[in-house]
Motif scaffolding. Structure first.
Motif, PDB file in Angstrom:
ATOM      1  N   VAL A 104      -0.882  -1.351   1.927  1.00  8.99           N
ATOM      2  CA  VAL A 104      -0.609  -0.194   2.580  1.00  8.99           C
ATOM      3  C   VAL A 104      -2.150   0.589   3.154  1.00  8.99           C
ATOM      4  O   VAL A 104      -3.381  -0.726   2.482  1.00  8.99           O
ATOM      5  CB  VAL A 104       0.052   1.275   1.535  1.00  8.99           C
ATOM      6  CG1 VAL A 104       1.394   0.894   0.863  1.00  8.99           C
ATOM      7  CG2 VAL A 104      -0.933   1.531   0.526  1.00  8.99           C
ATOM      8  N   VAL A 105      -1.604   1.364   4.363  1.00 10.81           N
ATOM      9  CA  VAL A 105      -3.249   1.345   4.617  1.00 10.81           C
ATOM     10  C   VAL A 105      -3.461   2.907   4.542  1.00 10.81           C
ATOM     11  O   VAL A 105      -3.886   3.729   3.867  1.00 10.81           O
ATOM     12  CB  VAL A 105      -3.462   0.781   5.559  1.00 10.81           C
ATOM     13  CG1 VAL A 105      -4.371   1.511   6.625  1.00 10.81           C
ATOM     14  CG2 VAL A 105      -3.091  -0.294   6.239  1.00 10.81           C
ATOM     15  N   LEU A 115       4.051   1.475   6.074  1.00 17.42           N
ATOM     16  CA  LEU A 115       4.459   2.229   4.433  1.00 17.42           C
ATOM     17  C   LEU A 115       4.168   3.117   3.486  1.00 17.42           C
ATOM     18  O   LEU A 115       2.942   2.682   3.214  1.00 17.42           O
ATOM     19  CB  LEU A 115       4.551   0.246   4.192  1.00 17.42           C
ATOM     20  CG  LEU A 115       5.204  -0.616   4.232  1.00 17.42           C
ATOM     21  CD1 LEU A 115       5.315  -2.152   3.206  1.00 17.42           C
ATOM     22  CD2 LEU A 115       6.935  -0.060   4.539  1.00 17.42           C
ATOM     23  N   LYS A 116       4.888   3.058   2.625  1.00 17.60           N
ATOM     24  CA  LYS A 116       4.562   4.437   2.077  1.00 17.60           C
ATOM     25  C   LYS A 116       5.530   4.566   0.669  1.00 17.60           C
ATOM     26  O   LYS A 116       6.960   3.830   0.448  1.00 17.60           O
ATOM     27  CB  LYS A 116       4.802   5.931   2.070  1.00 17.60           C
ATOM     28  CG  LYS A 116       4.145   6.005   3.772  1.00 17.60           C
ATOM     29  CD  LYS A 116       4.563   7.540   4.156  1.00 17.60           C
ATOM     30  CE  LYS A 116       3.485   8.023   6.150  1.00 17.60           C
ATOM     31  NZ  LYS A 116       3.477   7.403   6.786  1.00 17.60           N
ATOM     32  N   ALA A 117       5.275   5.210  -0.320  1.00 17.82           N
ATOM     33  CA  ALA A 117       5.866   5.467  -1.094  1.00 17.82           C
ATOM     34  C   ALA A 117       7.946   5.106  -1.201  1.00 17.82           C
ATOM     35  O   ALA A 117       8.267   4.714  -1.844  1.00 17.82           O
ATOM     36  CB  ALA A 117       5.326   6.181  -2.436  1.00 17.82           C
ATOM     37  N   GLU A 118       8.218   5.919  -0.625  1.00 18.75           N
ATOM     38  CA  GLU A 118       9.462   6.009  -0.322  1.00 18.75           C
ATOM     39  C   GLU A 118      10.113   4.748   0.566  1.00 18.75           C
ATOM     40  O   GLU A 118      11.121   4.854  -0.142  1.00 18.75           O
ATOM     41  CB  GLU A 118       9.808   7.088   0.897  1.00 18.75           C
ATOM     42  CG  GLU A 118       9.705   6.988   2.390  1.00 18.75           C
ATOM     43  CD  GLU A 118       8.359   7.931   2.047  1.00 18.75           C
ATOM     44  OE1 GLU A 118       7.746   8.317   3.376  1.00 18.75           O
ATOM     45  OE2 GLU A 118       7.483   8.494   1.150  1.00 18.75           O
ATOM     46  N   HIS A 119       9.330   3.888   0.495  1.00 17.47           N
ATOM     47  CA  HIS A 119       9.979   2.921   1.428  1.00 17.47           C
ATOM     48  C   HIS A 119       9.732   1.755   0.695  1.00 17.47           C
ATOM     49  O   HIS A 119       9.987   0.487   0.473  1.00 17.47           O
ATOM     50  CB  HIS A 119       8.870   2.473   2.332  1.00 17.47           C
ATOM     51  CG  HIS A 119       8.715   3.027   3.078  1.00 17.47           C
ATOM     52  ND1 HIS A 119       7.580   3.664   3.857  1.00 17.47           N
ATOM     53  CD2 HIS A 119      10.008   3.976   4.300  1.00 17.47           C
ATOM     54  CE1 HIS A 119       7.732   4.146   4.836  1.00 17.47           C
ATOM     55  NE2 HIS A 119       9.775   5.080   5.208  1.00 17.47           N
ATOM     56  N   ALA A 120       8.820   1.720  -0.542  1.00 14.09           N
ATOM     57  CA  ALA A 120       9.372   0.424  -1.893  1.00 14.09           C
ATOM     58  C   ALA A 120      10.333  -0.253  -2.406  1.00 14.09           C
ATOM     59  O   ALA A 120      10.573  -1.131  -1.798  1.00 14.09           O
ATOM     60  CB  ALA A 120       8.583   0.863  -3.319  1.00 14.09           C
ATOM     61  N   ALA A 121      11.402   0.293  -2.446  1.00 13.57           N
ATOM     62  CA  ALA A 121      12.903  -0.092  -2.634  1.00 13.57           C
ATOM     63  C   ALA A 121      13.295  -0.978  -1.961  1.00 13.57           C
ATOM     64  O   ALA A 121      13.697  -1.699  -2.338  1.00 13.57           O
ATOM     65  CB  ALA A 121      13.862   1.283  -3.048  1.00 13.57           C
ATOM     66  N   PHE A 134       7.354  -0.964  10.367  1.00 13.52           N
ATOM     67  CA  PHE A 134       6.975  -0.298  11.070  1.00 13.52           C
ATOM     68  C   PHE A 134       6.302   0.107  11.662  1.00 13.52           C
ATOM     69  O   PHE A 134       4.892  -0.550  11.514  1.00 13.52           O
ATOM     70  CB  PHE A 134       7.028   1.364  10.341  1.00 13.52           C
ATOM     71  CG  PHE A 134       8.424   1.467   9.389  1.00 13.52           C
ATOM     72  CD1 PHE A 134       9.120   1.610  10.464  1.00 13.52           C
ATOM     73  CD2 PHE A 134       8.022   1.491   8.291  1.00 13.52           C
ATOM     74  CE1 PHE A 134      10.561   1.713   9.581  1.00 13.52           C
ATOM     75  CE2 PHE A 134       9.430   1.365   6.895  1.00 13.52           C
ATOM     76  CZ  PHE A 134      10.544   1.600   7.673  1.00 13.52           C
ATOM     77  N   ALA A 135       5.590   0.280  13.245  1.00  5.21           N
ATOM     78  CA  ALA A 135       4.157   0.367  14.166  1.00  5.21           C
ATOM     79  C   ALA A 135       3.720   1.638  13.234  1.00  5.21           C
ATOM     80  O   ALA A 135       4.272   2.380  12.562  1.00  5.21           O
ATOM     81  CB  ALA A 135       4.835   1.407  15.392  1.00  5.21           C
ATOM     82  N   THR A 136       2.673   1.016  13.535  1.00  2.56           N
ATOM     83  CA  THR A 136       1.114   2.041  12.467  1.00  2.56           C
ATOM     84  C   THR A 136      -0.166   2.268  13.361  1.00  2.56           C
ATOM     85  O   THR A 136      -0.736   0.972  14.067  1.00  2.56           O
ATOM     86  CB  THR A 136       1.113   1.302  11.138  1.00  2.56           C
ATOM     87  OG1 THR A 136      -0.743   1.735  10.839  1.00  2.56           O
ATOM     88  CG2 THR A 136       1.153   0.063  11.678  1.00  2.56           C
ATOM     89  N   PRO A 137      -0.717   3.390  13.797  1.00  2.61           N
ATOM     90  CA  PRO A 137      -2.009   3.877  14.232  1.00  2.61           C
ATOM     91  C   PRO A 137      -3.053   3.549  13.870  1.00  2.61           C
ATOM     92  O   PRO A 137      -3.880   2.597  14.409  1.00  2.61           O
ATOM     93  CB  PRO A 137      -1.555   4.699  14.461  1.00  2.61           C
ATOM     94  CG  PRO A 137      -1.076   5.627  12.752  1.00  2.61           C
ATOM     95  CD  PRO A 137      -0.094   4.716  13.036  1.00  2.61           C
ATOM     96  N   THR A 138      -2.206   2.401  12.416  1.00  2.00           N
ATOM     97  CA  THR A 138      -4.007   2.554  11.902  1.00  2.00           C
ATOM     98  C   THR A 138      -4.053   0.043  12.545  1.00  2.00           C
ATOM     99  O   THR A 138      -5.311  -0.580  12.308  1.00  2.00           O
ATOM    100  CB  THR A 138      -3.970   1.438  10.453  1.00  2.00           C
ATOM    101  OG1 THR A 138      -2.764   0.665   9.508  1.00  2.00           O
ATOM    102  CG2 THR A 138      -3.931   2.803   9.850  1.00  2.00           C
ATOM    103  N   HIS A 170       5.141  -6.666  17.532  1.00  2.00           N
ATOM    104  CA  HIS A 170       6.655  -5.225  17.339  1.00  2.00           C
ATOM    105  C   HIS A 170       6.897  -4.909  15.465  1.00  2.00           C
ATOM    106  O   HIS A 170       7.178  -6.631  14.905  1.00  2.00           O
ATOM    107  CB  HIS A 170       7.473  -6.074  18.083  1.00  2.00           C
ATOM    108  CG  HIS A 170       9.409  -4.925  18.837  1.00  2.00           C
ATOM    109  ND1 HIS A 170       8.889  -4.293  19.317  1.00  2.00           N
ATOM    110  CD2 HIS A 170      10.633  -5.681  18.165  1.00  2.00           C
ATOM    111  CE1 HIS A 170      10.289  -3.557  19.521  1.00  2.00           C
ATOM    112  NE2 HIS A 170      10.872  -4.185  18.713  1.00  2.00           N
ATOM    113  N   PRO A 171       8.044  -4.218  15.413  1.00  2.00           N
ATOM    114  CA  PRO A 171       7.489  -3.775  14.028  1.00  2.00           C
ATOM    115  C   PRO A 171       9.459  -4.488  14.312  1.00  2.00           C
ATOM    116  O   PRO A 171      10.392  -4.581  15.013  1.00  2.00           O
ATOM    117  CB  PRO A 171       7.906  -2.194  14.316  1.00  2.00           C
ATOM    118  CG  PRO A 171       7.325  -1.759  15.144  1.00  2.00           C
ATOM    119  CD  PRO A 171       7.720  -2.736  16.521  1.00  2.00           C
TER     120      PRO A 171
END
Length: 211
Positions: free
Chosen positions: A185-186, A167-173, A133-137, A143-144
């Motif tokens: 993850v950042v 990425l967050k916890a809900e994206h693990a699967a 995904f796009a990420t501000p960090t 491009h995502p």
């Protein structure tokens, strides 16, 4: 044969970690289940990277977590870090391997199928694939690619892979279903008031996804 666990790969961000500090954030994240910690600070001098890296190494001593240094070969060597991670615009992978020697883990960022297909498994030990995904960090990121792109790239990678990018916890699967060996993850950990609890949630999601 190098052994390392890409399951939960924390990339430290000095700005997001400013309140708690990178060393304390790393310590808390490892207590919560992070398997690898990467020191990334694009604006720090090599001397500053070495200073932070040595403090991180001390903080991680006694845990099984590995310390990877982003981009700065001299710092990685001076710290005796477990590994070095480079991007496509950084040092050439072959040159990086020559400089760090055969023992150090070498990671490479990969954004396209062509780059994945060109990986030399004798040089590179793992790849970071993204951004999902796009990420501000990382404002200058490519491009995502989404989970479909992630799966296509991973299929061509001859080495283990870690998914990265918003990425967050809900994206693990979804990340693991696409073939990734782990999540990098950042902001899902850095800058959280309680980095240990934030890490535990992601570690649990990864464990659930592997059932």
């Amino acid at each position: 044969m190098k052994t390392f666990d890409l399951s939960l790969y924390l990339v430290l961000d000095p700005v997001l970690c400013a309140d708690i500090g990178m060393v304390e954030t790393a310590r808390a994240a490892v207590a919560g289940g992070a398997t690898i910690v990467q020191l990334r600070d694009k604006h720090a001098s090599t001397a500053a990277m070495i200073e932070t890296g040595l403090a991180l190494k001390q903080a991680l001593a006694g845990s099984n977590a590995l310390l990877i240094v982003n981009d700065d070969v001299e710092a990685a060597i001076a710290i005796r870090a477990d590994g070095l991670h480079i991007g496509q615009e950084d040092l050439d992978a072959g040159e990086a391997r020559r400089r760090v020697g055969p023992e150090m883990i070498l990671g490479l960022s990969v954004e396209t199928e062509a780059l994945a297909a060109a990986i030399d498994a004798n040089v590179v030990d793992y790849v970071g694939v993204g951004p999902v995904f796009a990420t501000p960090t990382k404002p200058d990121h490519k491009h995502p690619i989404g989970f479909d792109g992630l799966a296509r790239i991973i299929k061509l990678c001859p080495v283990p892979t870690v998914a990265i990018g918003g990425l967050k916890a809900e994206h693990a699967a979804d990340a693991l279903a696409a073939g990734a060996d782990g999540l990098a993850v950042v902001s899902a950990i850095c800058g959280k008031p309680d980095p240990e609890t934030a890490t535990v949630l992601i570690a649990q999601a990864i464990k659930e996804a592997r059932k």
